[in-house]
Design a protein around this motif. Structure first.
Motif, PDB file in Angstrom:
ATOM      1  N   SER A 111     -21.545  56.716 -22.591  1.00  0.00           N
ATOM      2  CA  SER A 111     -21.750  57.912 -22.164  1.00  0.00           C
ATOM      3  C   SER A 111     -22.869  58.811 -23.220  1.00  0.00           C
ATOM      4  CB  SER A 111     -20.294  58.854 -22.668  1.00  0.00           C
ATOM      5  OG  SER A 111     -20.021  58.591 -23.859  1.00  0.00           O
ATOM      6  N   GLU A 112     -23.456  57.927 -24.043  1.00  0.00           N
ATOM      7  CA  GLU A 112     -24.443  58.353 -24.974  1.00  0.00           C
ATOM      8  C   GLU A 112     -25.255  57.097 -25.240  1.00  0.00           C
ATOM      9  OE1 GLU A 112     -24.584  59.908 -29.334  1.00  0.00           O
ATOM     10  OE2 GLU A 112     -23.713  61.432 -27.871  1.00  0.00           O
ATOM     11  N   GLY A 113     -26.745  57.384 -25.135  1.00  0.00           N
ATOM     12  CA  GLY A 113     -27.645  56.111 -25.337  1.00  0.00           C
ATOM     13  C   GLY A 113     -28.956  56.677 -25.915  1.00  0.00           C
ATOM     14  N   ASN A 114     -29.031  56.126 -27.233  1.00  0.00           N
ATOM     15  CA  ASN A 114     -30.646  56.135 -27.739  1.00  0.00           C
ATOM     16  C   ASN A 114     -31.700  55.478 -26.720  1.00  0.00           C
ATOM     17  OD1 ASN A 114     -29.397  57.362 -29.996  1.00  0.00           O
ATOM     18  ND2 ASN A 114     -29.301  55.639 -31.103  1.00  0.00           N
ATOM     19  N   VAL A 115     -32.780  56.491 -26.759  1.00  0.00           N
ATOM     20  CA  VAL A 115     -33.832  56.132 -26.078  1.00  0.00           C
ATOM     21  C   VAL A 115     -35.170  55.812 -26.945  1.00  0.00           C
ATOM     22  CG1 VAL A 115     -35.365  56.755 -24.087  1.00  0.00           C
ATOM     23  CG2 VAL A 115     -33.220  57.144 -23.750  1.00  0.00           C
ATOM     24  N   ARG A 116     -35.604  54.832 -27.127  1.00  0.00           N
ATOM     25  CA  ARG A 116     -36.562  54.499 -28.181  1.00  0.00           C
ATOM     26  C   ARG A 116     -37.968  54.332 -27.681  1.00  0.00           C
ATOM     27  NH1 ARG A 116     -34.006  53.065 -33.117  1.00  0.00           N
ATOM     28  NH2 ARG A 116     -31.720  53.187 -32.835  1.00  0.00           N
ATOM     29  N   ARG A 117     -38.789  54.399 -28.581  1.00  0.00           N
ATOM     30  CA  ARG A 117     -40.360  54.262 -28.211  1.00  0.00           C
ATOM     31  C   ARG A 117     -40.856  52.682 -27.972  1.00  0.00           C
ATOM     32  NH1 ARG A 117     -43.771  58.688 -31.792  1.00  0.00           N
ATOM     33  NH2 ARG A 117     -42.799  60.312 -30.732  1.00  0.00           N
ATOM     34  N   GLY A 118     -40.134  51.803 -28.444  1.00  0.00           N
ATOM     35  CA  GLY A 118     -40.488  50.515 -28.314  1.00  0.00           C
ATOM     36  C   GLY A 118     -39.070  49.636 -28.493  1.00  0.00           C
ATOM     37  N   PRO A 119     -39.234  48.320 -28.048  1.00  0.00           N
ATOM     38  CA  PRO A 119     -37.862  47.673 -27.758  1.00  0.00           C
ATOM     39  C   PRO A 119     -37.416  46.881 -29.192  1.00  0.00           C
ATOM     40  CG  PRO A 119     -39.856  46.403 -27.307  1.00  0.00           C
ATOM     41  CD  PRO A 119     -40.401  47.747 -27.598  1.00  0.00           C
ATOM     42  N   SER A 120     -37.030  47.930 -30.107  1.00  0.00           N
ATOM     43  CA  SER A 120     -36.213  47.593 -31.275  1.00  0.00           C
ATOM     44  C   SER A 120     -35.547  48.646 -31.912  1.00  0.00           C
ATOM     45  CB  SER A 120     -37.079  46.744 -32.199  1.00  0.00           C
ATOM     46  OG  SER A 120     -37.929  47.348 -32.921  1.00  0.00           O
ATOM     47  N   LEU A 121     -34.804  48.271 -32.970  1.00  0.00           N
ATOM     48  CA  LEU A 121     -33.962  49.391 -33.712  1.00  0.00           C
ATOM     49  C   LEU A 121     -34.944  50.103 -34.734  1.00  0.00           C
ATOM     50  CD1 LEU A 121     -30.681  47.785 -34.319  1.00  0.00           C
ATOM     51  CD2 LEU A 121     -31.139  49.731 -32.562  1.00  0.00           C
TER      52      LEU A 121
ATOM     53  N   HIS B  19     -37.956  51.016 -33.829  1.00  0.00           N
ATOM     54  CA  HIS B  19     -38.773  52.223 -33.265  1.00  0.00           C
ATOM     55  C   HIS B  19     -37.918  53.477 -33.349  1.00  0.00           C
ATOM     56  CE1 HIS B  19     -40.772  48.617 -31.766  1.00  0.00           C
ATOM     57  NE2 HIS B  19     -41.898  49.455 -31.474  1.00  0.00           N
ATOM     58  N   LYS B  20     -38.578  54.578 -33.324  1.00  0.00           N
ATOM     59  CA  LYS B  20     -38.093  55.861 -33.281  1.00  0.00           C
ATOM     60  C   LYS B  20     -37.383  56.311 -31.903  1.00  0.00           C
ATOM     61  CE  LYS B  20     -39.522  60.788 -33.838  1.00  0.00           C
ATOM     62  NZ  LYS B  20     -40.718  61.732 -33.285  1.00  0.00           N
ATOM     63  N   ILE B  21     -36.439  57.109 -32.306  1.00  0.00           N
ATOM     64  CA  ILE B  21     -35.537  57.572 -30.994  1.00  0.00           C
ATOM     65  C   ILE B  21     -36.213  58.940 -30.650  1.00  0.00           C
ATOM     66  CG2 ILE B  21     -33.332  58.417 -30.232  1.00  0.00           C
ATOM     67  CD1 ILE B  21     -31.964  56.731 -32.936  1.00  0.00           C
ATOM     68  N   ASP B  22     -36.548  58.741 -29.414  1.00  0.00           N
ATOM     69  CA  ASP B  22     -37.355  59.925 -28.555  1.00  0.00           C
ATOM     70  C   ASP B  22     -36.325  61.027 -28.238  1.00  0.00           C
ATOM     71  OD1 ASP B  22     -39.952  59.249 -29.204  1.00  0.00           O
ATOM     72  OD2 ASP B  22     -40.359  58.263 -27.268  1.00  0.00           O
ATOM     73  N   TRP B  23     -35.296  60.630 -27.747  1.00  0.00           N
ATOM     74  CA  TRP B  23     -34.199  61.335 -27.209  1.00  0.00           C
ATOM     75  C   TRP B  23     -32.904  60.475 -26.879  1.00  0.00           C
ATOM     76  CZ3 TRP B  23     -38.655  60.750 -24.528  1.00  0.00           C
ATOM     77  CH2 TRP B  23     -38.394  59.810 -23.279  1.00  0.00           C
TER      78      TRP B  23
END
Length: 153
Positions: A30-40, A42-46
């Protein structure tokens, strides 16, 4: 020469899963972090906040998948947040679900633009949907989350 042929054969499948790229999936969580790159790291963009939202996978890296939503907004999410269950978003306001895949079939329900529905069978021009307990057929062109040439049994 064999390496060139091999590269061409693998151009349309994911390096991790050997599944087609691009392909549609849905949000399992129901919720998922969308990151700039493929690892923890990387910054969460939304954050995606809609369970069952259809997404299109455009790349793979380890346990990460690059996804895009219907607006083309994308980023990297962990594969555990995704499901192979197929859903679509209604892109036509007051889309009528029909009892049969025929233009003059009786109406079963009307769906608002933006509604997420579970995807069933699809012919060349029609798809069977399930939205909030209502089942029926809709024209494929009014949906996002299914390829125009996709046939599903």
């Amino acid at each position: 020469m064999a390496a060139v042929i091999s590269t061409a054969l693998w151009a349309d499948v994911g390096s991790e899963t050997n599944l087609p790229i691009p392909r549609f999936v849905s949000m399992k969580a129901s919720e998922g972090n969308v990151r700039r790159g493929p690892s923890l790291t990387h910054k969460i963009d939304w954050i995606f906040k809609h369970r069952d939202m259809p997404l299109q996978i455009t790349a793979e890296h380890g346990h990460w998948r690059r996804v895009e939503d219907r607006d083309g907004v994308g980023g990297w999410v962990h594969y555990s947040l995704l499901s192979g269950t197929r859903t679509v978003i209604i892109e036509q306001d007051e889309l009528t679900l029909l009892a049969k895949p025929e233009p003059n079939a009786p109406a079963k329900a009307k769906l608002e633009i933006g509604v997420v529905a579970r995807l069933g069978k699809c012919s060349k021009t029609w798809c069977r949907l399930n939205a909030s307990g209502y089942r029926g057929w809709a024209r494929k062109e009014a949906l996002w989350g299914v390829k125009p040439d996709e046939i599903r049994d």
